[in-house]
Design a protein around this motif. Structure first.
Motif, PDB file in Angstrom:
ATOM      1  N   SER A  71      -0.314   3.292   3.278  1.00 27.27           N
ATOM      2  CA  SER A  71       0.083   3.045   4.670  1.00 27.27           C
ATOM      3  C   SER A  71      -0.224   4.258   5.531  1.00 27.27           C
ATOM      4  CB  SER A  71       1.560   2.676   4.752  1.00 27.27           C
ATOM      5  OG  SER A  71       2.360   3.792   4.452  1.00 27.27           O
ATOM      6  N   TYR A  75      -3.600   4.790   8.181  1.00 30.70           N
ATOM      7  CA  TYR A  75      -3.404   5.166   9.589  1.00 30.70           C
ATOM      8  C   TYR A  75      -4.350   6.295   9.963  1.00 30.70           C
ATOM      9  CZ  TYR A  75      -1.187   5.594  14.059  1.00 30.70           C
ATOM     10  OH  TYR A  75      -0.975   5.580  15.407  1.00 30.70           O
ATOM     11  N   ALA A 101      -6.305  -1.833  10.932  1.00 30.96           N
ATOM     12  CA  ALA A 101      -4.907  -1.921  11.369  1.00 30.96           C
ATOM     13  C   ALA A 101      -4.066  -2.964  10.610  1.00 30.96           C
ATOM     14  CB  ALA A 101      -4.852  -2.154  12.870  1.00 30.96           C
ATOM     15  N   ALA A 105      -0.804  -2.168   8.288  1.00 34.41           N
ATOM     16  CA  ALA A 105       0.517  -2.701   8.619  1.00 34.41           C
ATOM     17  C   ALA A 105       1.108  -3.423   7.412  1.00 34.41           C
ATOM     18  CB  ALA A 105       0.414  -3.645   9.810  1.00 34.41           C
ATOM     19  N   TYR A 143       1.662   0.616  14.053  1.00 32.45           N
ATOM     20  CA  TYR A 143       0.602  -0.350  13.744  1.00 32.45           C
ATOM     21  C   TYR A 143       0.736  -1.582  14.637  1.00 32.45           C
ATOM     22  CZ  TYR A 143      -1.213   1.749   9.385  1.00 32.45           C
ATOM     23  OH  TYR A 143      -1.811   2.546   8.461  1.00 32.45           O
TER      24      TYR A 143
END
Lengths: 252, 223
Positions: A71, A75, A101, A105, A143
């Motif tokens: 995660s 990003y 993205a 998420a 996100y």
């Protein structure tokens, strides 16, 4: 043979390459998942810790930690592509950021979700306002904010650039999550997320965890490329090569 | 450079003072939200003392966020903003002037009314003092960060809701340390120093980066 990297930056030439890479990444994902899950279930100790041990349920770590790592990493990847897009004005970079993205998420959500179940069995609570939990939740909101801003703007060019800027501003959250611990010394206090080092983890657990991370990484590649291909098709729908691709018999 | 800053600042203040209700609406929104909580959770003294700092900060967050929409909207609609983008002056400076004016009109009144709100929650005099100081350091950060979001969502349909989604996550650090400072001040006044120090650090970082980011966002939105 010299590889021309700039050629790959064109959506038209990257589309078929991504298509060829997707099966390879899926195969890698499946192999790594099998190895990682086998190792995690059968080659690791049944319980962890001394006086108040964590029993079988600690194995959720093989999903929880890799998805939390992914995660944050995704990003950073998303911001990287967004920044490249802003600087060099390349269309494919923005499409890439856009494709990253949703996968990011989902991994963030997975980290929170598995963490809740782990917390329920070992600490008796689904949720605690631990700094890392909270900052991971904020990452999830980042996100969502990125995707919401992108979809709210009709003009693709403006949407790409505005969302990219937002993502870059949100990058401040990643180091916060990475270093958010409420117990600096595990011998002195106990907390949900203690400071730990990879060297302190049992070798078999670490191996399974790293293999699972690689599996998640390959899965990200596969899903992101799949999403990227559909984004390319949508955005380039008016161009000649897409028309030829979709209706081969029209070619004259 | 300073003259440009001053010029934009006085212009925005003059414009706002010609329509005073806009300023007062934000202020009364803050007061009403804060006053609603005791009605919802009960009026016991101890409960209110625990809830007070957090409620005041959340209300400040919401009030400052709701006011953000107006930061660039009017200038965007009548074309002033485009002229500002075209001037030879650095855009980030003009943006900083607009943010300063915005804070003077929406942030500062909140700081000044804080003692009154603190009394509603039976906070001690020291806690009220710390609250004012924390708000004084924290509300400019809210305006600065919020300006980025306001610039990004300029002229979008449903901009207000979207703005909250983008900006509120970034407000969280200010909320945590702002409310934290007031909470620890009840235990020991000297403990508040790191909290206020961090709020000051946020302010400095935001002061440097937020105008640049907002200027870039404006160029993206208006081009």
């Amino acid at each position: 043979m010299t590889l021309n990297w700039f050629k790959l930056a064109s959506p038209a030439s990257f589309y078929p390459i991504a298509g060829r890479l997707i099966p390879a990444f899926w195969i890698l994902t499946a192999l790594l998942l099998v190895v990682g899950l086998y190792w995690g279930f059968f080659q690791t100790p049944d319980q962890l810790g001394g006086s108040n041990p964590q029993r079988e349920y600690y194995r959720i770590i093989f999903i929880h930690v890799p998805s939390a790592w992914m995660s944050m990493w995704l990003y950073v990847v998303m911001v990287g592509w967004a920044a490249i897009g802003l600087v060099f004005n390349t269309r494919l970079s923005f499409m890439m950021a856009n494709a990253v993205a949703p996968t990011g998420a989902i991994f963030t959500f997975l980290a929170l979700w598995t963490g809740a179940f782990w917390g329920r069995t070992s600490w008796g609570t689904y949720w605690d306002w631990d700094p890392r939990l909270t900052s991971e939740l904020v990452l999830f909101f980042m996100y969502i904010g990125y995707m919401a801003l992108h979809s709210a703007i009709d003009d693709t060019r403006r949407a790409d650039r505005a969302a990219a800027l937002l993502a870059i501003v949100g990058l401040v959250m990643v180091p916060v999550i990475f270093w958010s611990i409420n117990c600096p010394d595990p011998t002195q206090c106990a907390a949900l997320h203690q400071r730990s080092g990879l060297g302190r983890v049992d070798g078999n657990i670490l191996f399974a965890m790293l293999i699972m991370t690689l599996a998640f990484w390959m899965h990200s590649f596969a899903t992101i490329f799949m999403r990227l291909r559909s984004i390319i098709l949508t955005r380039e729908a008016d161009s000649q090569w897409v028309r030829e691709l979709l209706n081969p018999e029209d070619r004259t | 450079m300073l003259r440009v800053f001053w010029c934009v600042l006085t212009r925005d203040l003059t414009l706002a003072l010609r329509r005073r209700t806009d300023v007062l609406t934000t202020l009364f929104f803050f007061v009403i939200v804060v006053s609603l909580f005791p009605l919802g959770v009960g009026t016991e003294r101890q409960v209110l003392q625990i809830l007070g700092p957090g409620v005041v900060w959340v209300a400040a967050l919401l009030a400052s966020m709701l006011a953000l929409e107006r930061l660039f909207a009017a200038d965007y609609e009548d074309g002033t903003l485009e002229q500002m983008l075209l001037t030879a002056q650095p855009l980030s400076l003009l943006v900083l002037a607009k943010i300063t004016a915005h804070w003077l009109l929406t942030g500062l009144p909140l700081v000044l009314i804080a003692p009154l709100v603190g009394m509603q929650y039976h906070l001690s005099d020291t806690a009220i003092g710390v609250m004012m100081l924390a708000l004084l350091l924290g509300t400019p950060v809210l305006s600065l960060i919020g300006a980025i979001g306001a610039a990004l969502t300029l002229g979008l349909r449903g901009g207000g809701i979207l703005l909250s989604l983008l900006i509120l996550p970034l407000y969280i650090p200010v909320l945590v340390y702002g409310a934290g400072a007031i909470e620890v001040s009840v235990i020991d006044l000297s403990d508040t120093q790191p909290y206020l120090g961090l709020l000051g650090a946020f302010l400095l970082v935001a002061l440097i980066f937020a105008p640049v980011a907002s200027a870039a966002a404006l160029r993206i939105s208006v081009e």
